[in-house]
Enzyme design. Structure first.
Site: not given
Length: 576
Positions: A356, A433
């Protein structure tokens, strides 16, 4: 979570975290499961990791202050407001309640009575301060003539959501108590016309909830803090008896869970590691041992269950993953429903090799990437106190960190989930996920009929719905109705999003069963479609993306979002 708090463009369409080299990938050319461990032997790697883990437990020399959750004694009374004695008498008033006659006097009977007792000072002061009953308005006066030292008027607006208005009333009362260092307060409504008996109970519960959560401050990491002074809150004019007492007790139980959820999310990653999160789950099982049991799976046990997707994410971190399974079973009676709550448990998300970076990436806030796990464990604590009958509940969290190292999952790696499906990792920052994939398979294997998973999964959902609303995704209309009905009781905002099957084309891989992210468009939808691949078709399933409401930028604090809705949903599936 991928690009969670972006204000414009999304670096990736969904939030995710790391993958594992040790991902149980099954090569087609060989019937043997192969692990991609590198040169260092497993035993020496684990010893090195453990030493690092012990060191990190005190990273920054941070010590957690021992604090107590706020405790307020609630009482429902039917007495004359003028005769009530205490520190603050607060009256919630709508814009309609503030209507005046031709002499600028209140038309509302209760306000008229109070104003008369005070010689017109209440109407005069509210006019001077332009108090019109709008939501968010409040005015506090210290004046003689009543049993209370102060009187407060709090605006309820003309809200179509009375639960939210009454909760705001409770929060305003808590703020007034802090400011005045008050220890006892009474709350009343200027008018209860049109409120049914059930509405009065709900109103009392919402006021109590607002007060409890409003008085709470997380001061565990501050060098100085003040203890809340508010000890008692009387709710006047909304009834008395066992029913309202049960409602107030229920509100306290749920708030205990919400506060735990807030504390878990607020805790920084150098304090709340996967191991510490697992310890919190074990504390719940120990505290409520009559109805709870805990099973914490270590790395080797997860390998035996072939959780390659989850383990791939955790591989780069010095803090070992812990797979949390709490099970609630009522102490007696027939079990009629078996359901599961699955929470994403990334205690920190760096993004992995797809790190990030840049404005809006919010890497400094990625401690809240376990907000789904916090909601699940908060609900567990509340349900341990409420003890619903007739329902078995499984609370499941695949806890880990998404970090960067030479052993970590790389973009392009192919990993294998516990249901045998293979995943090409095209973005290591779509890791949440991957952990949920194995958690959902595990949940289905518990023989449950319904599953609700919660995750700070995608920045796309924040862009779509903003900071206050969670997106819900489910193929089941019946389950959608159940959870939405629960949210209407809790006051938490949900919005059903489409499960557009045609979008699955963007998730296809040329070399594996699927990739873990699609294109930038519809990122929250494709993330939900990915999760669907790991749920048994016979099981009703819902995914809740709470990336927006998990955190309050205004308060710079966690919200505890999701706990109250989960509790209400479990109760709807119980025989209570």
């Amino acid at each position: 979570m991928a690009a969670l708090r972006v204000s414009s463009a999304l670096p990736s369409t969904s939030s995710s975290f790391h993958c594992y080299p040790s991902s149980f990938t099954k090569l087609r050319s060989s019937p043997i499961w192969t692990l991609s461990f590198s040169v260092t032997p497993l035993c020496s790697r684990r010893g090195k990791r453990m030493a690092h883990y012990i060191a990190r437990a005190t990273l920054g020399l941070t010590q957690i202050n021992q604090t107590e959750a706020p405790k307020i004694s609630f009482a429902a009374k039917e007495i004359d407001l003028v005769g009530w004695k205490g520190d603050i008498l607060a009256v919630g008033a709508t814009e309609k309640d503030l209507a005046r006659d031709e002499n600028s006097k209140f038309q509302n009977p209760l306000l008229q009575k109070l104003d008369s007792k005070l010689g017109g000072l209440l109407s005069e002061a509210s006019s001077e301060e332009d108090f019109s009953g709008k939501s968010g308005q409040s005015t506090i006066l210290r004046i003689p003539g009543l049993g209370s030292k102060r009187i407060a008027l709090v605006g309820l607006g003309s809200s179509t959501s009375p639960i939210a208005a009454y909760r705001s009333l409770g929060e305003a009362v808590a703020a007034a108590a802090k400011s005045a260092q008050a220890s006892n307060i009474a709350v009343a409504l200027a008018s209860t016309d049109g409120l049914s008996a059930e509405s009065k109970l709900s109103s009392a519960s919402a006021i109590a909830t607002g007060a409890l959560l409003g008085i709470f401050e997380d001061t565990r990491f501050k060098s100085e803090s003040k203890k809340p002074t508010l000890k008692s809150l009387d709710i006047l004019g909304l009834g008395t008896g066992s029913e309202i007492e049960k409602k107030l007790k229920h509100a306290s139980d749920v708030c205990a869970g919400v506060i735990l959820g807030r504390e878990l999310v607020n805790a920084p990653a150098n304090v709340l590691t996967p191991a510490v999160l697992a310890d919190e789950a074990k504390k719940i099982a120990s505290t409520y041992s009559d109805v709870f049991s805990a099973n914490i799976l270590d790395v080797e046990q997860c390998k035996e269950l072939k959780m390659g997707s989850y383990l791939a994410v955790a591989e780069a971190s010095a803090n070992l993953p812990h797979f949390i399974h709490l099970c609630y079973k009522p102490s007696g009676g027939e079990i009629r429903k078996k359901i599961a709550l699955v929470g994403k448990g990334l205690t920190f998300d760096s993004g992995g090799y797809n790190i990030k970076t840049g404005p809006g990436c919010s890497i400094e806030l990625m401690k809240f990437d376990m907000g789904g796990a916090a909601a699940v464990l908060g609900a567990a604590k509340a349900l341990g106190q409420i003890k619903p009958a007739g329902v078995e509940v499984h609370f499941i969290v695949a806890a880990c960190e998404n970090m960067i190292s030479g052993t970590g999952m790389r973009p392009g790696d192919i990993i294998t989930a516990s249901n045998g499906k293979t995943i090409e990792v095209n973005n290591t920052d779509a890791e949440g996920r991957l952990t949920l994939a194995d958690a959902l398979v595990y949940a289905c294997n518990q023989g449950v009929e319904k599953i609700v998973d919660l995750a700070t999964l995608t920045g796309a959902c924040v862009v779509a719905l903003g900071p206050s609303i969670a997106g819900i995704f489910t193929p089941s209309d019946d389950l959608a109705k159940e959870v939405v009905a629960a949210s209407e009781v809790s006051g938490e905002k949900l919005w059903r999003m489409p499960m557009e099957d045609s979008y699955w084309d963007s998730m296809k891989s040329g070399v594996a069963d699927m990739v873990n992210t699609g294109g930038r468009q519809g990122g929250a939808i494709t993330a939900a479609l990915f999760l669907k691949q790991f749920v048994d078709e016979k099981v009703q399933w819902m995914h809740i993306d709470l990336a927006g409401p998990v955190w309050s930028d205004k308060k710079k604090n966690a919200t505890g979002f999701g706990v109250a809705t989960l509790v209400e949903w479990v109760l709807k599936n119980s025989t209570n």
